[in-house]
Motif scaffolding. Structure first.
Motif, PDB file in Angstrom:
ATOM      1  N   ILE A  98     -29.298  25.110  30.080  1.00  0.00           N
ATOM      2  CA  ILE A  98     -29.625  25.047  28.647  1.00  0.00           C
ATOM      3  C   ILE A  98     -29.104  23.743  28.037  1.00  0.00           C
ATOM      4  O   ILE A  98     -29.743  23.137  27.202  1.00  0.00           O
ATOM      5  CB  ILE A  98     -29.003  26.237  27.879  1.00  0.00           C
ATOM      6  CG1 ILE A  98     -29.116  27.515  28.697  1.00  0.00           C
ATOM      7  CG2 ILE A  98     -29.650  26.407  26.512  1.00  0.00           C
ATOM      8  CD1 ILE A  98     -28.259  28.634  28.148  1.00  0.00           C
ATOM      9  N   MET A 119     -29.853  30.288  32.300  1.00  0.00           N
ATOM     10  CA  MET A 119     -30.072  31.530  31.550  1.00  0.00           C
ATOM     11  C   MET A 119     -31.142  32.403  32.197  1.00  0.00           C
ATOM     12  O   MET A 119     -31.985  32.989  31.525  1.00  0.00           O
ATOM     13  CB  MET A 119     -30.422  31.225  30.089  1.00  0.00           C
ATOM     14  CG  MET A 119     -29.941  32.316  29.144  1.00  0.00           C
ATOM     15  SD  MET A 119     -30.232  31.874  27.415  1.00  0.00           S
ATOM     16  CE  MET A 119     -29.521  33.315  26.634  1.00  0.00           C
ATOM     17  N   ALA A 127     -20.142  36.034  36.313  1.00  0.00           N
ATOM     18  CA  ALA A 127     -21.323  35.177  36.249  1.00  0.00           C
ATOM     19  C   ALA A 127     -20.980  33.779  36.767  1.00  0.00           C
ATOM     20  O   ALA A 127     -21.759  33.148  37.473  1.00  0.00           O
ATOM     21  CB  ALA A 127     -21.844  35.109  34.821  1.00  0.00           C
ATOM     22  N   SER A 136     -22.885  33.276  31.113  1.00  0.00           N
ATOM     23  CA  SER A 136     -21.493  33.703  30.971  1.00  0.00           C
ATOM     24  C   SER A 136     -21.436  35.171  30.572  1.00  0.00           C
ATOM     25  O   SER A 136     -22.158  35.595  29.670  1.00  0.00           O
ATOM     26  CB  SER A 136     -20.818  32.846  29.887  1.00  0.00           C
ATOM     27  OG  SER A 136     -19.700  33.503  29.343  1.00  0.00           O
ATOM     28  N   SER A 137     -20.603  35.940  31.263  1.00  0.00           N
ATOM     29  CA  SER A 137     -20.523  37.362  30.919  1.00  0.00           C
ATOM     30  C   SER A 137     -19.978  37.550  29.507  1.00  0.00           C
ATOM     31  O   SER A 137     -20.454  38.393  28.764  1.00  0.00           O
ATOM     32  CB  SER A 137     -19.693  38.133  31.946  1.00  0.00           C
ATOM     33  OG  SER A 137     -18.454  37.529  32.138  1.00  0.00           O
ATOM     34  N   SER A 138     -19.008  36.721  29.115  1.00  0.00           N
ATOM     35  CA  SER A 138     -18.442  36.903  27.774  1.00  0.00           C
ATOM     36  C   SER A 138     -19.323  36.286  26.690  1.00  0.00           C
ATOM     37  O   SER A 138     -19.503  36.864  25.627  1.00  0.00           O
ATOM     38  CB  SER A 138     -17.042  36.305  27.701  1.00  0.00           C
ATOM     39  OG  SER A 138     -17.068  34.975  28.146  1.00  0.00           O
ATOM     40  N   HIS A 139     -19.883  35.093  26.955  1.00  0.00           N
ATOM     41  CA  HIS A 139     -20.630  34.388  25.904  1.00  0.00           C
ATOM     42  C   HIS A 139     -22.103  34.775  25.850  1.00  0.00           C
ATOM     43  O   HIS A 139     -22.776  34.504  24.870  1.00  0.00           O
ATOM     44  CB  HIS A 139     -20.522  32.870  26.087  1.00  0.00           C
ATOM     45  CG  HIS A 139     -19.168  32.332  25.758  1.00  0.00           C
ATOM     46  ND1 HIS A 139     -18.070  32.586  26.539  1.00  0.00           N
ATOM     47  CD2 HIS A 139     -18.728  31.585  24.724  1.00  0.00           C
ATOM     48  CE1 HIS A 139     -17.021  31.992  26.006  1.00  0.00           C
ATOM     49  NE2 HIS A 139     -17.388  31.386  24.901  1.00  0.00           N
ATOM     50  N   THR A 140     -22.611  35.356  26.956  1.00  0.00           N
ATOM     51  CA  THR A 140     -24.032  35.720  26.972  1.00  0.00           C
ATOM     52  C   THR A 140     -24.200  37.241  27.019  1.00  0.00           C
ATOM     53  O   THR A 140     -24.652  37.843  26.054  1.00  0.00           O
ATOM     54  CB  THR A 140     -24.760  35.028  28.137  1.00  0.00           C
ATOM     55  OG1 THR A 140     -24.273  33.694  28.266  1.00  0.00           O
ATOM     56  CG2 THR A 140     -26.249  34.980  27.897  1.00  0.00           C
ATOM     57  N   HIS A 190     -24.167  28.125  25.887  1.00  0.00           N
ATOM     58  CA  HIS A 190     -24.091  29.417  26.551  1.00  0.00           C
ATOM     59  C   HIS A 190     -25.246  30.342  26.178  1.00  0.00           C
ATOM     60  O   HIS A 190     -25.317  31.474  26.641  1.00  0.00           O
ATOM     61  CB  HIS A 190     -22.779  30.133  26.183  1.00  0.00           C
ATOM     62  CG  HIS A 190     -21.613  29.655  26.967  1.00  0.00           C
ATOM     63  ND1 HIS A 190     -20.424  29.309  26.392  1.00  0.00           N
ATOM     64  CD2 HIS A 190     -21.443  29.488  28.287  1.00  0.00           C
ATOM     65  CE1 HIS A 190     -19.572  28.944  27.340  1.00  0.00           C
ATOM     66  NE2 HIS A 190     -20.174  29.033  28.496  1.00  0.00           N
ATOM     67  N   GLY A 191     -26.109  29.880  25.286  1.00  0.00           N
ATOM     68  CA  GLY A 191     -27.196  30.752  24.847  1.00  0.00           C
ATOM     69  C   GLY A 191     -26.692  31.934  24.032  1.00  0.00           C
ATOM     70  O   GLY A 191     -27.379  32.947  23.901  1.00  0.00           O
TER      71      GLY A 191
END
Lengths: 294, 223
Positions: free
Chosen positions: A67, A110, A119, B18-22, B58-59
């Motif tokens: 991204i 993403m 992740a 990211s597990s926390s940010h996404t 991080h989207g």
């Protein structure tokens, strides 16, 4: 009760009950979740499917970009070099490294991945396992069993230490993933319990102290390349263990040492992007450019 | 802390990075959708800490919005959350904020629904995709979305909690966790009751019929 807190506990339980390691891990989950064995196997099959799709997408898509625009395409680059006969280190490791890069790049773009255990470290286990499974033509059920072995190892690490970079640094994230992958590969190749434990110990030992220092706070630099070396670490450890090389320090002691090293790491080196590579002039420049683009 | 499942180690299946940010951001959106429980007209995401610094890379922006639209953590449509929201005529905006004493990954959501009601939700993504709803409309709730949660706003009088538990007891609804919060004695209080099973509409109505209860809502768990 099929509960265990340590790798040794898991192995002892398997020996005592005359069960395989995947069987113990599945029985533990059955007790915990009230799901049937068939349901649990089905969930794991789904995970395996997503892992394979992520690897394929990462290796085949020609415009894979994160991204932020910082990363993408390296897995494909390496896979092409290997196909052209330009590999220095041999097909298995080269292909595993390419897959690890590819899956981690898919994550940064993403796209769907399986967090194993996170992740940020999602490329390591699938890359090592799928590459070995392809080379030795293992059946899907065998690969799924190996994934249960990896889960058992991950559970033992998470319960004694941590699998989070923010808590324990990269050693806890990519290190744990490599330990899970090393043990799973040993299992897949028919190694015994001692070899499995040694493989996990050896792979973890080599990354003790590895810090979590993501540039601009993103799961890209250096995370993607650490997935690559994590996959090779797992295979090198499995290779040693399968040859009969033992870890002098028992695996659970290594895990506890990893926890203590993680606790001793300053916060600057635990995912905060205040230290390590994240604090280099180039990283700061990238950070500024990304902010300007916003 | 509940016991770790192997699905915490292998999984979830999620969209990166990211597990926390996404993934966590998607779950915050999912829970906010449950809490509001009305068609949404407009949302402002006030981002704090690491969410503020890295939300585009991080989207997190698409993840929060996609979650609010009801998409799951593994749904590739999250990448098109902006377009999807526009199609539904939902206005959205991202703003920086400094919040006191909260986790670095925290967002304050200001959601206006089609009934013209505005709901404010403060939520944190605390790691591995787990989230905590810290506040709803200024009331501390601390719920994690893993249980069916009953939230009440009631007069702080003796016996109210007993009346609520009597209703729950009739259906053998087991209470997993419960907390009661009040600003000062005799004023309005909030109960956050996490249940092992869902509450039927009939039971929710029975709770709402308790004289001291001003408001009651049930929030379903999100995966």
């Amino acid at each position: 009760m099929y509960d265990f807190k340590t790798i040794n506990g898991l192995i002892e339980l398997a020996q005592k009950e005359e069960l395989s390691i995947p069987e113990v891990v599945i029985l533990r989950e059955q007790e915990l979740s009230e799901r049937s064995e068939a349901e649990i196997r089905e969930l794991m099959k789904k995970n395996l499917k997503v892992m394979k799709e992520a690897a394929q997408k990462g290796l085949e898509k020609d415009d894979l970009t994160s991204i932020s625009g910082l990363t993408g395409g390296d897995g494909r680059l390496l896979a092409e070099a290997e196909k052209d006969g330009k590999s220095l280190i041999g097909a298995v490791i080269s292909q595993a490294v390419a897959k690890a890069l590819a899956i981690a790049e898919v994550n940064a773009a993403m796209e769907p991945i399986v967090a194993v255990p996170t992740a940020g470290s999602c490329g390591i286990l699938p890359a090592a396992l799928l590459t070995v499974a392809e080379k030795y033509e293992k059946k899907e059920e065998e690969v799924i069993d190996a994934l249960f072995v990896a889960s058992g190892i991950g559970l033992a690490i998470a319960q004694q230490a941590s699998v989070s970079g923010a808590e324990g640094g990269c050693q806890a994230e990519c290190g744990s993933a490599a330990g899970m992958a090393a043990g799973a590969v040993v299992y897949l190749m028919g190694g015994d319990h001692n070899q499995l434990a040694s493989a996990v110990a050896i792979s973890l030992k080599t990354v003790l102290g590895l810090v979590c220092d993501p540039v601009a706070g993103l799961v890209e630099v250096p995370c993607i390349k650490r997935n690559a070396t994590g996959a090779s670490n797992a295979l090198v450890a499995a290779e040693m263990a399968l040859a009969g090389i033992e870890s002098v320090i028992p695996v659970d002691e290594v895990i506890v040492a990893m926890k203590k090293v993680g606790d001793a790491l300053p916060n600057e080196l635990k995912e905060t992007s205040l230290g390590g590579l994240a604090a280099t002039p180039t990283a700061r420049k990238i950070e500024n450019e990304l902010t300007l683009n916003n | 802390m509940s016991k770790l499942s192997l699905l915490d180690i292998i999984g979830p299946i999620m969209l990166g990075p990211s597990s926390s940010h996404t993934a966590g951001a998607v779950r915050i959106g999912n829970l906010a959708r449950e809490i509001v429980a009305e068609e949404i007209e407009e949302v402002k995401f006030h981002l704090h800490g690491s969410f503020k610094e890295t939300y585009q890379g991080h989207g997190t922006d698409k993840a929060l919005l996609g979650g609010l639209l009801g998409l799951s953590t593994a749904d590739p449509k999250i990448k098109n959350a902006f377009e999807l929201a526009e199609e539904k005529g939902i206005e959205f905006d991202y703003l920086p904020v400094e919040l006191d004493g909260v986790h670095p990954n925290t967002a304050k959501l200001e959601i206006k629904d089609r009934t013209d009601k505005t709901t404010t939700i403060v939520a944190s993504s605390v790691g591995g995709g787990s989230v905590v709803i810290k506040q709803i409309d200024g009331i501390n709730v601390d719920l994690n979305g893993e249980y069916h949660t009953l939230i009440t706003l009631h007069q702080d009088k003796p016996g109210v909690m007993a009346k609520i538990s009597r209703v729950l007891e009739e259906d053998e609804l087991n209470i997993a966790f419960m907390k009661v919060l009040r600003e000062y004695k005799g004023a309005l209080a909030t109960a956050v009751i996490e249940l092992d099973h869902n509450l039927t509409t009939k039971k929710l109505r029975a709770i709402k019929e308790i004289a001291e209860i001003k408001e009651a809502r049930i929030i379903k768990p999100v995966k």
